[in-house]
Design a protein around this motif. Sequence first.
Motif, PDB file in Angstrom:
ATOM      1  N   TYR A 170       0.830  -1.206   0.000  1.00 55.58           N
ATOM      2  CA  TYR A 170       0.000   0.000   0.000  1.00 55.58           C
ATOM      3  C   TYR A 170       0.867   1.260   0.000  1.00 55.58           C
ATOM      4  CZ  TYR A 170      -2.942   3.728   1.862  1.00 55.58           C
ATOM      5  OH  TYR A 170      -3.578   4.923   2.056  1.00 55.58           O
ATOM      6  N   THR A 212       0.825   4.093  -3.006  1.00 56.13           N
ATOM      7  CA  THR A 212       0.397   5.476  -2.773  1.00 56.13           C
ATOM      8  C   THR A 212       1.555   6.454  -2.966  1.00 56.13           C
ATOM      9  OG1 THR A 212       0.757   5.109  -0.394  1.00 56.13           O
ATOM     10  CG2 THR A 212      -1.488   4.863  -1.227  1.00 56.13           C
ATOM     11  N   SER A 238      -3.866   6.981  -6.154  1.00 53.00           N
ATOM     12  CA  SER A 238      -4.852   7.510  -5.205  1.00 53.00           C
ATOM     13  C   SER A 238      -6.260   7.085  -5.597  1.00 53.00           C
ATOM     14  CB  SER A 238      -4.767   9.035  -5.157  1.00 53.00           C
ATOM     15  OG  SER A 238      -4.987   9.583  -6.454  1.00 53.00           O
ATOM     16  N   LEU A 242      -7.318   3.362  -1.866  1.00 53.93           N
ATOM     17  CA  LEU A 242      -7.607   4.053  -0.608  1.00 53.93           C
ATOM     18  C   LEU A 242      -8.472   3.194   0.312  1.00 53.93           C
ATOM     19  CD1 LEU A 242      -8.260   7.642  -1.982  1.00 53.93           C
ATOM     20  CD2 LEU A 242      -6.316   6.903  -0.593  1.00 53.93           C
TER      21      LEU A 242
END
Length: 763
Positions: free
Chosen positions: A472, A476, A481, A486
Amino acid sequence: MRPAVLNRVARLADRMASIPVSPLQLAVIFLTTVILRNVLESAGTGGLFAPPAFVYHFPIAYVFPMLVLTLILHVLSSYPLRGLLKLMIFAWMLTLLPPIIDFFAGTSEPIGYFPLDRINAEHFLLNFFNPTVSLVGTTAGIRLEAALGCILAGLFAASVSNRFRALRGLLTTVVMAVVFLLFFTFPFLVYLLTGPAFPYADRTQMFYQWHVSTAPRLTGGAHFSVFLLDVWPVSIAAMLTVFLLRRDKWSQLASFAGKNLHGLLVCLAGTAAAMVSALRFSELAGADLISIAGALLAAVAVFLSLAWPGKWRLSMAAAGLFIASAVGWPTLALLSLGLAASMLPGPRWVSGLLLYPSLLLATASPVIDPFGSAGILVATAAALISGLLTSFRKAAIILAWVSVAVAAVLAPVRPTSPATFWKRANASFSSSNRLRYSLAAASHRAARGEGMRSLAESSHLLGMTERAEWAYGIATAAGDSSADMLKVGINLALSGASDREFARLLDRYVSASETEHPDGMVEVTASRAGVRGDTTTLSRLHEIIGSSPLVYRAYSRAMLALGDSTAAISYADLAASHPHSEPRDYAWTIGLRGAAGLPFDSIFGKADSRFRSSVPIMLARLRAPLLSGKPPDSEELLAQCLILKPGSPQVLEVAALWSLHAHRPDSALGYAERYLASTPDPDPSVTEVACQASLELGLYRRAEVHSRYALFVHPNQACFHLYRAAALQTMGRNREARQSLRKAGNLRPSSALLDSLCREISF
C-alpha cells in the motif's frame, strides 16, 4: 372498423408469425439473444458472469417472463398461441437494447433486480417509470425496455382483437407493467413473502445461499437457488403451453402418469425422507426447501419423460437432468442412472430394478446421502419391489405407498449431506490452498507491473499486515490515489491509525468515489467512532443520514467508552425501537442490558417476533445472563443455534462459555475445542474455558496442550501460565511447573472472560 395503424400492426404480426421457422431454430434464436444480452451486460461490468449465473440463473430469468408474458398476452388478445410464441421470440431481441442504451448514456450502474423490501416497495412501484428517480439496478435502458414492451403489447392486443380493442389494449398495457415489475423484483419478492416462515436470514443473498440441512455450494449458491426457484413456474407454464398446443402429447403424459402412479409416489417417498429429516433432526432454511423441491421436480421430469418418444423424451429428460445438476452432484448422478436404466432392453421390470430406487435416492439426496441409513435402504427396497411389480398396477401402488410411509417414519436421520460436502471440500482445499493461490496471482500481477492493489488486498486477507502495508505504501507513494487503493488503506488503518489519519483517508476515499458514502463507509466510520468515543464524528453522521439505528448504536458504544452507562443504555434502546432496526441492534441492546443487570426478555421477545430464529439475537440472549453473573438459561436457544450454524465460531464460543457456567465441563471442553479448530485467532476466554474444563475433568495432558497453544497466541496472559503450571505439576513435571509460575508472576493477571463477552456484543 380498425384504424389503419392497427391494421398495419396486425398484418405485420401475421407475416412474422407465418415465417417458416422450426422449433429448434426458434430455440437457437432465443438462446443466442439471451447469451448476447449477457455478454453485453458483462461488457459493462468488465468481465463475463460466473458460470452459475451465466448457465443457470440468467437464462431461466429470461425463459420465465417470456413464457408467462406469452400466455398472458394470449389470454388478453385471443391471438393463436403458436404464432404468438414465435412473435415473442422475435420480439425478445428488444432485450438487447438496455445494455446498449446504458453504454451510450454513460450509465455505470449494473443492471439487476431491485432490492425490494417493505419499506421501499411503494417507492419502487410509484417511480419505476420515473426517469428522474434513481433506483438500484433500474437503469435508463431497463426503463425504456419495460415501457416499450408495455406499449407494444397493448398496441398488439388492440390490433389483433376483434372486440373491445381499446379496452383490451389498455388492460394489456397495465397488466404487462405490473408483471414487468414483478419480474424485476422476483427473488426479493419471494423472500419478502416467505422469509418469515424460515429461520431469519439477514439478507436476501443469505436466504438463497444459507443451507442448514442440505449441502451448500462453494460459489454461486444464490444463483443456483434462484434458478431452482424460477424453474417451478417455468415448468408449470411449459406444461400449460403443451396442454394448449399439443393435446395429443398432453394426453400421453396424463395417461402415463395415471398408469404409473407408483413412480411418482416413489419420488415423493424420497422427498418425504428429506423433509422429515430436516424438520425432525435439524432446521429447514429457505435454500434447503428450494434444493429439496428442485430434486423432486428433476426426478418427476425424468420419470415423466418416459411418456413421450423421440425428441420429446430427450428434451424433457435433458431438462430434468439440468435441474438435477443445479441441485447437486449426487442428484444428477442418481437420476442419470435411473434414466439410463429406463432405456435398458427387455421387460419393464428389468429397468425398474434401477429406475425406482434411483428416483427415491435422488429425491432424498439433498439431505441424506445415498445409503445413509437403514431406513432409507428399507424404503429403497420397497421402491425396488414396486418397480419389479410394474405390470401389477395395484400391487405396485401399494408398495410405493409403503415406501412413502417407511421413508417418512424410518428413513429420516440427521442430515448427512452437509457433513459429506464439507469433508470433500476440506480434501479439495487441502490440496489446492486457494488463498495462497490468490496471493500468488496477486504477486505475479505486481511483478508484471500491473499495480500493487491486489497484492495489498490478498496480503491483508492472509494476515500478512506488514507486507500489505508495504504494498500500500509503495503504491500510494507512486501516486496511486484510486478509490480501490484508498479502501485498502482504510482497512489497514482501522486498528492502528490515529483519528486524524483515519479521517484524512476517509475524506480522500469519499472524494475519489462517485457517491457520498460508498461501500458501507458510513458503517465503518460509525463503528470506529463508537469504539473510540468520538461523538463529534457521530454528530456529523447524524446530521448527514438522520435518524438511524446504526448511529444510535454507535452513540451507545461511544457513551460506554466514555463511562456513561445510563446514556449508553438509552441510545441502545433507541436503536432497538427504531422502525428500521436490525438483528444486531437488538443483540447489542440485549447484551448491554444483561451486563447492566436490567431486564432484557421483553426486548428479546420483540426481536424474535420480527426476526425468527436470528442467530445473533439468540446468541445475545444466551450471553446476557452470563454478563451479569447469573446462571445460564434458555438451553433450547443454544440447541437451535448449534443446529442452524454448527460450525460458527460465534456459536461455539457462546456454547463453550454457557456450558462452563452451567457446570458441564465435558460439553464446555468439546465446544471450546471445536471453536479453537474453527479460527486461527481464538479469543482468550474460550481458550481459558478449554484449559479450565480440562483440569476439572482430570485431563491434564489436554490442559497442558491447550495452555501451551494459548501462550503461543496470547503470550502475555498470566492465567495460561498458571493453567500450564497446574497441569505440569499434576503430571509430575515440577521443574517446568515452577518455571511457568515464575513467568506468571511477571505478568498482570487478566480478566479475559468478561472482557471478551463485552467485546463480542459489538459491531
